[in-house]
Scaffold this motif. Sequence first.
Motif, PDB file in Angstrom:
ATOM      1  N   SER A 173      -6.761 -17.891   0.584  1.00  0.00           N
ATOM      2  CA  SER A 173      -7.228 -18.126   1.957  1.00  0.00           C
ATOM      3  C   SER A 173      -8.691 -18.595   1.973  1.00  0.00           C
ATOM      4  CB  SER A 173      -7.035 -16.888   2.819  1.00  0.00           C
ATOM      5  OG  SER A 173      -7.716 -15.803   2.277  1.00  0.00           O
ATOM      6  N   TYR A 215     -10.152 -22.335   3.679  1.00  0.00           N
ATOM      7  CA  TYR A 215     -11.329 -22.568   4.522  1.00  0.00           C
ATOM      8  C   TYR A 215     -12.059 -23.823   4.054  1.00  0.00           C
ATOM      9  CZ  TYR A 215     -15.641 -21.657   7.060  1.00  0.00           C
ATOM     10  OH  TYR A 215     -16.720 -21.764   7.884  1.00  0.00           O
ATOM     11  N   THR A 259     -18.637  -7.770  -4.266  1.00  0.00           N
ATOM     12  CA  THR A 259     -18.637  -7.711  -2.805  1.00  0.00           C
ATOM     13  C   THR A 259     -18.060  -6.355  -2.454  1.00  0.00           C
ATOM     14  OG1 THR A 259     -16.661  -9.009  -3.110  1.00  0.00           O
ATOM     15  CG2 THR A 259     -18.485 -10.084  -1.989  1.00  0.00           C
ATOM     16  N   PRO A 260     -18.941  -5.396  -2.204  1.00  0.00           N
ATOM     17  CA  PRO A 260     -18.485  -4.018  -2.186  1.00  0.00           C
ATOM     18  C   PRO A 260     -17.546  -3.689  -1.035  1.00  0.00           C
ATOM     19  CG  PRO A 260     -20.781  -4.155  -1.529  1.00  0.00           C
ATOM     20  CD  PRO A 260     -20.346  -5.535  -1.843  1.00  0.00           C
ATOM     21  N   ASP A 261     -17.711  -4.383   0.078  1.00  0.00           N
ATOM     22  CA  ASP A 261     -16.927  -3.938   1.215  1.00  0.00           C
ATOM     23  C   ASP A 261     -16.500  -5.145   2.010  1.00  0.00           C
ATOM     24  OD1 ASP A 261     -15.701  -2.187   2.795  1.00  0.00           O
ATOM     25  OD2 ASP A 261     -17.474  -1.591   3.926  1.00  0.00           O
ATOM     26  N   ILE A 262     -15.339  -5.050   2.590  1.00  0.00           N
ATOM     27  CA  ILE A 262     -14.971  -6.104   3.498  1.00  0.00           C
ATOM     28  C   ILE A 262     -14.834  -5.482   4.865  1.00  0.00           C
ATOM     29  CG2 ILE A 262     -13.824  -7.916   2.192  1.00  0.00           C
ATOM     30  CD1 ILE A 262     -11.530  -5.453   3.425  1.00  0.00           C
ATOM     31  N   ASN A 263     -15.551  -6.044   5.794  1.00  0.00           N
ATOM     32  CA  ASN A 263     -15.292  -5.644   7.159  1.00  0.00           C
ATOM     33  C   ASN A 263     -14.933  -6.905   7.909  1.00  0.00           C
ATOM     34  OD1 ASN A 263     -15.091  -4.715   9.668  1.00  0.00           O
ATOM     35  ND2 ASN A 263     -16.992  -3.544   9.651  1.00  0.00           N
ATOM     36  N   PRO A 264     -13.644  -7.069   8.160  1.00  0.00           N
ATOM     37  CA  PRO A 264     -13.202  -8.319   8.749  1.00  0.00           C
ATOM     38  C   PRO A 264     -13.741  -8.518  10.162  1.00  0.00           C
ATOM     39  CG  PRO A 264     -11.463  -6.703   8.789  1.00  0.00           C
ATOM     40  CD  PRO A 264     -12.570  -6.109   8.001  1.00  0.00           C
ATOM     41  N   ASP A 265     -14.255  -7.455  10.742  1.00  0.00           N
ATOM     42  CA  ASP A 265     -14.654  -7.555  12.135  1.00  0.00           C
ATOM     43  C   ASP A 265     -16.150  -7.656  12.311  1.00  0.00           C
ATOM     44  OD1 ASP A 265     -12.065  -7.427  13.053  1.00  0.00           O
ATOM     45  OD2 ASP A 265     -12.044  -5.292  12.621  1.00  0.00           O
ATOM     46  N   ARG A 273     -11.371 -16.341   8.780  1.00  0.00           N
ATOM     47  CA  ARG A 273     -10.802 -17.602   8.318  1.00  0.00           C
ATOM     48  C   ARG A 273     -11.372 -18.797   9.066  1.00  0.00           C
ATOM     49  NH1 ARG A 273      -4.706 -17.936   7.444  1.00  0.00           N
ATOM     50  NH2 ARG A 273      -4.861 -17.534   5.234  1.00  0.00           N
ATOM     51  N   ARG A 283      -7.514   0.810   3.241  1.00  0.00           N
ATOM     52  CA  ARG A 283      -8.060   1.414   4.461  1.00  0.00           C
ATOM     53  C   ARG A 283      -7.089   1.222   5.608  1.00  0.00           C
ATOM     54  NH1 ARG A 283     -14.030   0.034   5.554  1.00  0.00           N
ATOM     55  NH2 ARG A 283     -13.460  -2.143   5.318  1.00  0.00           N
ATOM     56  N   THR A 315      -7.208  -3.218  12.020  1.00  0.00           N
ATOM     57  CA  THR A 315      -8.136  -4.300  11.707  1.00  0.00           C
ATOM     58  C   THR A 315      -8.543  -4.302  10.240  1.00  0.00           C
ATOM     59  OG1 THR A 315      -9.917  -2.871  12.401  1.00  0.00           O
ATOM     60  CG2 THR A 315      -9.112  -4.443  14.013  1.00  0.00           C
ATOM     61  N   GLU A 371      -6.695  -6.632   5.524  1.00  0.00           N
ATOM     62  CA  GLU A 371      -7.853  -7.128   4.794  1.00  0.00           C
ATOM     63  C   GLU A 371      -8.106  -6.322   3.529  1.00  0.00           C
ATOM     64  OE1 GLU A 371      -7.662  -7.076   7.979  1.00  0.00           O
ATOM     65  OE2 GLU A 371      -8.197  -9.099   8.625  1.00  0.00           O
ATOM     66  N   PHE A 385      -8.202  -7.588  -0.116  1.00  0.00           N
ATOM     67  CA  PHE A 385      -9.371  -7.275  -0.945  1.00  0.00           C
ATOM     68  C   PHE A 385      -8.923  -6.751  -2.306  1.00  0.00           C
ATOM     69  CE2 PHE A 385     -12.774  -4.184  -2.102  1.00  0.00           C
ATOM     70  CZ  PHE A 385     -13.831  -5.071  -2.179  1.00  0.00           C
ATOM     71  N   LYS A 409     -10.198  -9.299  -4.891  1.00  0.00           N
ATOM     72  CA  LYS A 409     -11.557  -8.997  -5.331  1.00  0.00           C
ATOM     73  C   LYS A 409     -11.624  -7.908  -6.390  1.00  0.00           C
ATOM     74  CE  LYS A 409     -13.872 -11.901  -2.704  1.00  0.00           C
ATOM     75  NZ  LYS A 409     -12.970 -12.368  -1.716  1.00  0.00           N
TER      76      LYS A 409
END
Lengths: 418, 146, 355
Positions: free
Chosen positions: A333, A337, B38-44, B66, C60, C64, C68, C72, C76
């Motif tokens: 994905s 982009y 990249t320790p964390d993903i917060n999509p929001d 995206r 998690r 939301t 993801e 991840f 990742k």
Amino acid sequence: MKRLTFLLFFLIGLNPVFPLQSDSRDACISCHITVDEDLDDGDKIMPHFYDDVHYEKGLSCADCHGGDPTAFDDEDAAMTDSDSFLGEVTRDMEPEVCGKCHSDPSYMRQYTAHVKTDQVEQYWTSMHGMRLKEGNDKVAVCTDCHGLHGIRAVSDTRSQVSDFNVPGTCSRCHSDAEYMAEFKIPTDQFAKYKTSVHGKALLERRDSAAPACNDCHGNHGAQPPNIAHISDICGTCHVNNMNLFQNSHIAEIFSKRQLGQCAGCHNYHDIAKPTDEFISWSDKSICRRCHKDNENAKELATGLYNIINNLKMQNSVAIDKVENAEQRGMEVSDLQYELEDVHQTLIQTRTAIHSFNTEYVQKVADKGFKAAEAAITGADNAITELLFRRKGLFVASLIISFLVIVVYLQIRSYEDKD
Amino acid sequence: MNKQTRKKFLDTLLGGGLIAWLGAIIYPVSRYLVPPRTPDINPDSLDVGKVSDFQTNSAKIVRFGRKPAIVVRDKNDTFHALTAVCTHLDCTVQYKSDTEQIWCACHNGIYDLQGNNISGPPPRPLTQFKINFKNGKIFISRENMA
Amino acid sequence: MNNLMAWLEERFNISAATKFAAKKKVPVFYGTVWYYLGGVSLFLFIIQVFTGILLILYYRPGATTAFESVKFIITKVQFGWLIREIHSWSANLFIFFLFAHMFSVFFSKAYRKPRELTWYSGMFLLFMALGFGFSGYLLPWNELSYFATKVGTDIAGAVPGIGEFVLRLLRAGDDVSGATLSRFYGIHVAILPAIFTLILGLHLVMIQVQGMSVPPEQENLPAEKKKYMPFFPNFAMRDFLIWLIVLNVIALLAVFFPWDLGIKADPLSPAPAGIRPEWYFMFMFQTLKLIPAHVLFIEGELLGILAFAFGGIVWFLVPLLDRKAHQGKRSKFWTFFGIALIVYMIVLTIWGYLV
């Protein structure tokens, strides 16, 4: 019997076509609504008048036709004896009759704050208006476009002049070869328009933003746009294309030769979705229509075409690679982009072509080449990762298989003992 | 080969095989346990950079999930964040610093800094994102859903 | 090593256990191969626990974040893809081997006296495994799993009387939402594993205490014709051998046939075409689709649910119903019943995938 009459009135009152109350709104309606056998059909109120926006706003017959709507039960007082009585409103009277209210800002303000009162004034500047003044009443007057006794607000999608209905409404006359014969203008505009990128967008994709007839020709002031101004009109939406073109070395030549800027290459009415081959030096080339075999032109066109074509090829390579990686189960994905970026740049590059400046176009395209490169590298990395996984699996499989053999031999050695 | 040595040999092979097998399990697992860069993903929510990265009356296109988003610092140093995808035909929009509007070059669609479509073909406004400041950095986020 | 054993022996009397283990033996006959199925299921469960715990470290729950975080993990986190692929593949194989194990037990009549409780506990384990599958399917929060869960819980809602309540209980609300996800997550990683482990323990203890069952005709053979092999090391090594092969197959599947993550669930979008449950629910799903909307005066879907409930109870109670098995005889009826069931399940599953 009394009850039955009551019931009858009640039922008539429920009928939405002939609402009981409106019967007595004024004298005109109270007579002309009756299905009196003495009355000619033309003198009967048309049922669709009740759909009319004027009726909705409380207006009635006398507001257009004159007469005294308060003179109940007295035909003469209501009509012929009244000073304001017009009777039939003929076609040549229409602009004045409608303009009585529609050109009066202080009157119109009661209906809308953003009042437009220049329609009639504009109309007289239009081809339609000028011909009407000359005494030709075959031209379009108010009711031809807006409807008669069933006039709907322009914002009403059922109106003949709402977004999607304009081309059909204009074509009622303009596509009728017989009717248009005396004006000696083409009648294929609608047929051409339908096949154009705009016509398809408006009529097939129902994109109300796509231009209809009036967006280029104006509505009340409808005129064929002057060839010198046509690109300004195109430019209201295609700003960059227009600016780039007008600043290019080609614009001057076009205007000298009266080629009409945009329309010179893209035509009008049948404006097809442009292809990249337009600027190629192939037989689909637009440039060659005039430049024939001019070497300088060939070099410029080929140069521009190559940039676009290279970007397009890079784009399809990138798409293939990303798709391949995706089909092989890799998560792509992020790369999609990048692909979107290439796509955007491709659009921008096609716009940039209108500068007819190879250096500038290359500069615009470079961003896309970079994004395509990133997508290709990413996809290649994904495939490398996949191969790494397979190698890892191979090693792990080897270890497990070795263990399987050893365990098997162990079992054999126990069983031997027994 | 006598039975005793054969058994010993097989046992050694088994031991060696087991150790290799354990290695094949422990290696990926231990790598798995190491948190990625990249320790964390917060999509929001997205960190779009420092306040000082933005000049007054300028904008930046950033990738948010995206789709691209546009972050604008206007003349009054107020920040605005909106989706950067034009609602007409999906072109990426840009900031016009002279008129202080958001502009889509494809068909001259114009939005104000609140995302309202004010001129041209766009049928709908652009979605606005929430903006938060933390330690001199700007974060944009979607409104909480579901 | 010997010192350590002595130290433990002094404190825990482990020689009792080792003596028991040394004496333990496994009947050898044409059906010995079926004994491996239970062991393979156990191995797959261990893999599930192991990979499941690893996944929890990054997963998690939440509308939301779920999708993801799975993305991840597989993009990742190093080897995250491997852990997730193994978890997914092993889950499917787990269900498959449980069914195989169950039918092998059924056809060898191992449920007969004195092993009724082992059968009942096994059936509980199977139900819970299906629960694992159903709840785990939703966790990646992709479009397919979202709508499959919606349809699945809808079916529960069709039960008269308690349906509405069960539906709300499962979904933690009127619709499948982030709240459902939290709930399914809790069920998947806490409630089910706790109960499953407990019953699995009982199931294993009962098998150890009673030893392996043999089919009636084997049991009736004269003693000198019965053959055995010691559990340690002969049978245990064979178990291990098969586990290794299964592990290798899973690794192969994980690398060459990865599971698609799909696209993120959007509760507001219309249901996509071709929603289907996981394969092990397919035969039920297809049956419910085939039953006409109304049969006589009852709703077709309800009829289907009642039929499955009835069938499930009959199957569960087979140790009580099959009287012949207790007398050491094979009941032709029940054998036929089992075969019919397998044929039915296979045919409807294939049917479900074809249409």
